[in-house]
Design a protein around this motif. Sequence first.
Motif, short mmCIF file in Angstrom:
data_model
loop_
_atom_site.label_atom_id
_atom_site.label_comp_id
_atom_site.label_asym_id
_atom_site.label_seq_id
_atom_site.Cartn_x
_atom_site.Cartn_y
_atom_site.Cartn_z
N LYS A 170 38.54 50.04 40.33
CA LYS A 170 39.89 50.06 39.76
C LYS A 170 40.32 48.66 39.35
CE LYS A 170 44.59 51.70 40.67
NZ LYS A 170 45.49 52.40 41.64
N GLN A 171 40.06 47.68 40.17
CA GLN A 171 40.40 46.30 39.84
C GLN A 171 39.64 45.82 38.60
OE1 GLN A 171 39.38 44.63 43.69
NE2 GLN A 171 41.54 44.24 44.18
N LEU A 172 38.39 46.17 38.51
CA LEU A 172 37.58 45.76 37.37
C LEU A 172 38.05 46.45 36.09
CD1 LEU A 172 34.11 45.76 39.14
CD2 LEU A 172 35.26 43.76 38.15
N ASP A 173 38.45 47.70 36.19
CA ASP A 173 38.97 48.40 35.01
C ASP A 173 40.22 47.70 34.48
OD1 ASP A 173 37.05 50.39 34.82
OD2 ASP A 173 38.14 51.80 36.10
N VAL A 174 41.09 47.28 35.38
CA VAL A 174 42.31 46.58 34.98
C VAL A 174 41.96 45.24 34.32
CG1 VAL A 174 44.40 45.45 35.81
CG2 VAL A 174 43.77 47.71 36.68
N LEU A 175 41.04 44.52 34.93
CA LEU A 175 40.63 43.22 34.39
C LEU A 175 39.99 43.35 33.01
CD1 LEU A 175 39.24 41.55 37.63
CD2 LEU A 175 41.09 40.65 36.20
N ALA A 176 39.25 44.43 32.82
CA ALA A 176 38.60 44.65 31.52
C ALA A 176 39.62 44.70 30.40
CB ALA A 176 37.79 45.94 31.55
N VAL A 177 40.75 45.35 30.66
CA VAL A 177 41.81 45.47 29.66
C VAL A 177 42.58 44.16 29.52
CG1 VAL A 177 43.92 46.69 29.03
CG2 VAL A 177 42.01 47.95 30.06
N GLU A 178 42.95 43.58 30.65
CA GLU A 178 43.77 42.37 30.63
C GLU A 178 43.03 41.17 30.04
OE1 GLU A 178 45.05 41.73 34.62
OE2 GLU A 178 46.70 43.19 34.51
N LYS A 179 41.76 41.05 30.37
CA LYS A 179 40.99 39.86 29.98
C LYS A 179 40.05 40.10 28.80
CE LYS A 179 42.75 37.68 33.52
NZ LYS A 179 43.78 36.62 33.35
N ASP A 180 40.08 41.29 28.23
CA ASP A 180 39.22 41.62 27.08
C ASP A 180 37.74 41.42 27.42
OD1 ASP A 180 38.77 42.52 24.47
OD2 ASP A 180 38.71 40.49 23.68
N ILE A 181 37.31 42.11 28.48
CA ILE A 181 35.91 42.03 28.92
C ILE A 181 35.26 43.39 28.72
CG2 ILE A 181 34.35 41.56 30.85
CD1 ILE A 181 36.67 39.97 32.13
N PRO A 182 34.16 43.48 27.97
CA PRO A 182 33.49 44.76 27.80
C PRO A 182 32.72 45.14 29.06
CG PRO A 182 32.31 43.05 26.59
CD PRO A 182 33.53 42.40 27.17
N LEU A 183 33.24 46.11 29.78
CA LEU A 183 32.57 46.59 30.97
C LEU A 183 32.88 48.06 31.18
CD1 LEU A 183 34.66 47.08 33.61
CD2 LEU A 183 34.72 44.59 33.54
N GLN A 184 32.03 48.72 31.95
CA GLN A 184 32.23 50.12 32.31
C GLN A 184 31.87 50.28 33.77
OE1 GLN A 184 33.44 53.04 30.57
NE2 GLN A 184 33.47 53.58 32.74
N THR A 185 32.82 50.77 34.56
CA THR A 185 32.55 50.98 35.97
C THR A 185 31.89 52.35 36.17
OG1 THR A 185 34.81 51.79 36.27
CG2 THR A 185 34.38 49.48 36.80
N LEU A 186 31.06 52.41 37.21
CA LEU A 186 30.34 53.64 37.52
C LEU A 186 30.42 53.85 39.02
CD1 LEU A 186 28.23 51.77 35.48
CD2 LEU A 186 27.35 54.08 35.23
N ALA A 187 30.35 55.11 39.45
CA ALA A 187 30.28 55.41 40.87
C ALA A 187 28.92 54.99 41.40
CB ALA A 187 30.51 56.91 41.11
N ARG A 188 28.75 55.10 42.68
CA ARG A 188 27.47 54.66 43.27
C ARG A 188 26.31 55.50 42.74
NH1 ARG A 188 28.63 51.15 47.31
NH2 ARG A 188 30.73 51.25 48.18
#
Length: 312
Positions: free
Chosen positions: A294-312
């Motif tokens: 969840k934190q990484l998803d927020v940072l992706a939007v705020e900081k313009d970072i291309p990322l996709q989180t996945l479950a384990r």
Amino acid sequence: MPTSKSPAARKTPASPAPIQPLKGVRVLSLALNLPGPAALMRCRQMGANCVKLEPPPPTGAPAGASGDPMKLYNPTAYAALHDGVRTAMADLKTERGQNLLHRELAKTDVLLTSFRPSALVKLGLTWKALHKQHPQLSQVAIVGSPGERAEEPGHDLTYLAENDLVTGLDLPATLYADMGGSLMASEAVLQAVLHQRAKGKGVYLEVALSAAAGYLALPRSWSLTQPGAAVGGGHAGYRLYACKDGRVALAALEPHFAASLCAAAGVQAAGMKAMFAPATHAAIEAWVKGKTRKQLDVLAVEKDIPLQTLAR
């Protein structure tokens, strides 16, 4: 499974209505399993009038069964592949089945097949015979391997292995050669229609699944994805990392994305060369490991970072 970002984060302009370049074109398919039906699905999505003739179901099959094995081992996939496609049964080994086939061919623009060449001979469906009987017709023939190798047995996995796309003992995540081949086959249908309109006669085109795998493997053959290369794990911004509650796929490859990632992670990395340094890898790995999805998803939007989180 990937997590979904918020609707606001993913808001994009409305997509334009799809064009239908095959509207008015009639495609008849005899192809079974996955590549042929997937190509037919693409043709239907491009506006084609799609018809498929299937062989009789095997002896002892339940009522409503199909001669296409796909319906037996994955009805859900079969239904998706054949949505909007008119299907009928035809035993091409019989006179009645052949008569039905040629009635359909007389009003068809493109025939899609996925037989070995020897089977086409037995069924009287060689290009020479078809072109003589139906000069307006084009044929797109899906085969396993091209040319003289078309009789060789094979499947998606062997074509991927042949092109160095199978690593370790895990099966590939999807059927790349089959789906890549289906796209090449639908592209061939478009080529055939353009040829028909320009020349006033049909054309024969062959699509090999091994060639589709070879095309998908080009980045690997160019060493773009080999271990240590920029998109092969060598660049610290283009990797998979473990986070607190799952994984994250980072794709901060371009300098401005890499800079955004390093700024967010508090990593001092001056220039592209630094993104390949072991210290940069270790620093970003530690930063990601301390974050939740969840934190990484927020940072992706705020900081313009291309990322996709996945479950384990």
